[in-house]
Structures are given as structure tokens and as C-alpha cells.
Design a protein around this motif. Structure first.
Motif, mmCIF file in Angstrom:
data_model
loop_
_atom_site.group_PDB
_atom_site.id
_atom_site.type_symbol
_atom_site.label_atom_id
_atom_site.label_comp_id
_atom_site.label_asym_id
_atom_site.label_seq_id
_atom_site.Cartn_x
_atom_site.Cartn_y
_atom_site.Cartn_z
ATOM 1 N N VAL A 20 -4.618 0.164 -0.485
ATOM 2 C CA VAL A 20 -5.287 -1.136 -0.329
ATOM 3 C C VAL A 20 -6.765 -1.007 -0.673
ATOM 4 N N VAL A 21 -7.387 0.096 -0.264
ATOM 5 C CA VAL A 21 -8.820 0.247 -0.515
ATOM 6 C C VAL A 21 -9.088 0.631 -1.971
ATOM 7 N N VAL A 23 -6.874 0.603 -4.943
ATOM 8 C CA VAL A 23 -6.248 0.006 -6.126
ATOM 9 C C VAL A 23 -7.192 -1.014 -6.739
ATOM 10 N N PRO A 24 -7.431 -0.964 -8.053
ATOM 11 C CA PRO A 24 -8.469 -1.823 -8.627
ATOM 12 C C PRO A 24 -8.151 -3.316 -8.608
ATOM 13 N N ASN A 25 -6.918 -3.723 -8.911
ATOM 14 C CA ASN A 25 -6.742 -5.180 -8.952
ATOM 15 C C ASN A 25 -6.243 -5.713 -7.609
ATOM 16 N N LEU A 26 -6.583 -6.959 -7.350
ATOM 17 C CA LEU A 26 -6.369 -7.514 -6.017
ATOM 18 C C LEU A 26 -4.904 -7.790 -5.731
ATOM 19 N N ALA A 29 -3.480 -4.712 -4.426
ATOM 20 C CA ALA A 29 -3.973 -4.451 -3.075
ATOM 21 C C ALA A 29 -3.231 -5.291 -2.048
ATOM 22 N N ILE A 30 -2.916 -6.550 -2.418
ATOM 23 C CA ILE A 30 -2.156 -7.399 -1.494
ATOM 24 C C ILE A 30 -0.751 -6.840 -1.295
ATOM 25 N N VAL A 72 -5.647 -15.853 -3.687
ATOM 26 C CA VAL A 72 -6.132 -15.179 -4.900
ATOM 27 C C VAL A 72 -5.907 -16.041 -6.122
ATOM 28 N N LEU A 77 -8.599 -15.138 -9.344
ATOM 29 C CA LEU A 77 -8.722 -13.694 -9.497
ATOM 30 C C LEU A 77 -7.373 -13.039 -9.756
ATOM 31 N N LYS A 85 -12.759 -1.978 -11.154
ATOM 32 C CA LYS A 85 -12.699 -2.484 -9.786
ATOM 33 C C LYS A 85 -13.763 -3.543 -9.559
ATOM 34 N N ASP A 86 -13.481 -4.418 -8.592
ATOM 35 C CA ASP A 86 -14.448 -5.394 -8.078
ATOM 36 C C ASP A 86 -14.988 -6.302 -9.173
ATOM 37 N N ASP A 87 -14.107 -7.027 -9.807
ATOM 38 C CA ASP A 87 -14.520 -7.983 -10.811
ATOM 39 C C ASP A 87 -14.798 -9.316 -10.137
ATOM 40 N N ALA A 88 -15.947 -9.425 -9.533
ATOM 41 C CA ALA A 88 -16.244 -10.627 -8.758
ATOM 42 C C ALA A 88 -16.590 -11.786 -9.669
#
Lengths: 88, 155
Positions: A20-21, A23-26, A29-30, A72, A77, A85-88
Motif C-alpha cells: 500500500v505504501v 506501489v506507485p499507482n493508486l 494501492a487500493i 479515485v 487519478l 509515484k505521487d502524480d498529484a
């Protein structure tokens, strides 16, 4: 035998929690957090709490993942092939 | 080398809480902070159920033919955890709604960028200058190059 089952369950749970912490895509992670909830539900069965296990499997793994996935998608996203990672 | 079952589960639950808290503190994306909050919450639930666990007892379901000398697991933490799971999902849904509003208002979910935007908004609303130090170094390198400094100090 129960010790081996418990060891396998705990290792699976912690590995999914690390996923969860890390894995790059959300979306992944879900999915990993849903897997954590499923393993926690099995651990609740081992701990002799079958009602809690039922609720955790239905609500924690099913409804929570549905809410997070819809969120999401609403946030825009939902990207499956995102490498960084973290493509905000 | 048999590890006791309680120790193993306690280690797993504490590890889950630790991973959740560290992930919450370390990740910048707000959605991942929410996911890590869910992890920490699952670990807390596991700790609560473990607090009422006994190795030599049965599930707390009254069937009428419980053998003499066999005890039940404590059902009170289980009822608490049952409530906590449902409340946790409600909290997650509220957090997702808040994230959607934040994304609509600011256009980003990056924590540092959001903090900077929030400070700018507060300064603008209060009518004060941005809170900056006068000693803030310009450019990227705050210190001069080492060779030039050495020449300056030891002529």
C-alpha cells in the motif's frame, strides 16, 4: 500447524501493507489495502471472532474499496500504467 | 523454535500500525495518507480483538451445550471493533468527499503544494506580507563554493 498458519497470515498482511505504501499507482494501492482487510478478516477467524471477520470482509474489503475506487475515479487519478509515484 | 501465537499476532498488529503511521507521515499525496490511515485503523482493530483473546477458549456464541471448564473469548472488544469498522468506513467516505472538494478548489492533492497555497491564501486574506526570512539565501546553493571561501578566510 496453527503457528505456521499464523506466520503465513502475518507475513502476507505486512507485505500487503508495505505494498500500500510503496506501489506507485493508486489503483494498485487500493487493491493492496483491500487485500490487507481480507487477511485481517482471516486473522479474526483464527482469533475466534467470526462476526467481526464477517463485517471486516464485507465492509473493510468490499465497501471501503468501492468507496475509495469511486473517489479515485472522481478525482481523475485512475491511471493504470503510471510508472512514477505521487502524480498529484 | 515455536513462537507463541499471541506474540506473533501482536507483532503483526503493531507492525501494521507502525507501517500505517510511518506511511501517513512519509507520503506526500493526500490519497495515500488516507490509505495509510486505513492501515493503521485495521492494526488498531486487530490489537483490540487481541486484547480479549484466549488461546484455550471458544467463540462467544451461546449454543447451549458449552462443555464444563471451557471458557469464551471476551466479547466486549469484539463488539467495540464491530462498531469501529463501520465508523472507519464512514470516516473514509467523509475523507474522500473532502479530497474531492480540495481537488476542485486547489487543483492538486500534493501535500507540500497545498500547504504553500494555504499559507498564501491566509496571508492574502489577512492582508499581511508573506512570512519570509530576510536571511533567506538566493539561488539554490546557500553556501559559497568551498575553494572561494577558503581563499577568503586564509589569504
Amino acid at each position: 500447524m496453527t503457528e505456521w498458519l499464523a506466520l503465513i497470515l502475518v507475513v502476507m498482511m505486512l507485505a500487503a501493507a508495505l505494498a500500500v505504501v510503496l506501489v506507485p499507482n493508486l489503483v494498485g494501492a487500493i487493491a493492496a489495502s483491500s487485500a490487507v482487510s481480507l487477511v485481517v478478516a482471516v486473522i479474526f477467524v483464527v482469533l475466534r471472532a467470526p462476526d467481526v471477520a464477517m463485517t471486516e470482509a464485507a465492509v473493510g474489503a468490499g465497501l471501503s474499496a468501492a468507496v475509495l475506487g469511486l473517489g479515485v475515479r472522481r478525482l481523475g487519478l485512475w491511471k493504470l500504467n503510471e510508472g512514477k509515484k505521487d502524480d498529484a | 523454535m515455536p513462537i507463541p501465537l499471541d506474540t506473533l499476532f501482536f507483532a503483526g498488529a503493531l507492525g501494521l500500525v507502525a507501517i500505517g503511521v510511518v506511511g501517513m507521515l512519509a507520503s506526500r499525496h493526500l490519497f495515500r495518507v488516507l490509505l495509510c490511515l486505513g492501515l493503521a485503523e485495521a492494526g488498531g482493530n486487530l490489537l483490540l480483538v487481541l486484547s480479549g483473546y484466549r488461546w484455550d477458549s471458544v467463540a462467544p456464541i451461546l449454543t447451549g451445550d458449552l462443555p464444563v471448564g471451557v471458557s469464551m473469548v471476551d466479547p466486549v472488544p469484539q463488539a467495540l471493533v464491530l462498531t469501529s469498522i463501520v465508523i472507519g468506513v464512514g470516516m473514509e467516505a467523509l475523507a474522500v468527499a473532502l479530497l474531492i472538494r480540495i481537488r476542485r478548489a486547489y487543483g492538486t492533492l500534493d501535500g507540500h503544494a497545498l500547504l504553500a497555497r494555504l499559507r498564501e491564501d491566509l496571508d492574502e486574506r489577512l492582508g499581511v506580507a508573506p512570512d519570509r526570512s530576510e536571511d533567506l539565501p538566493k539561488g539554490h546553493a546557500p553556501f559559497p563554493a568551498p575553494a572561494a571561501k577558503e581563499q577568503e578566510v586564509n589569504p
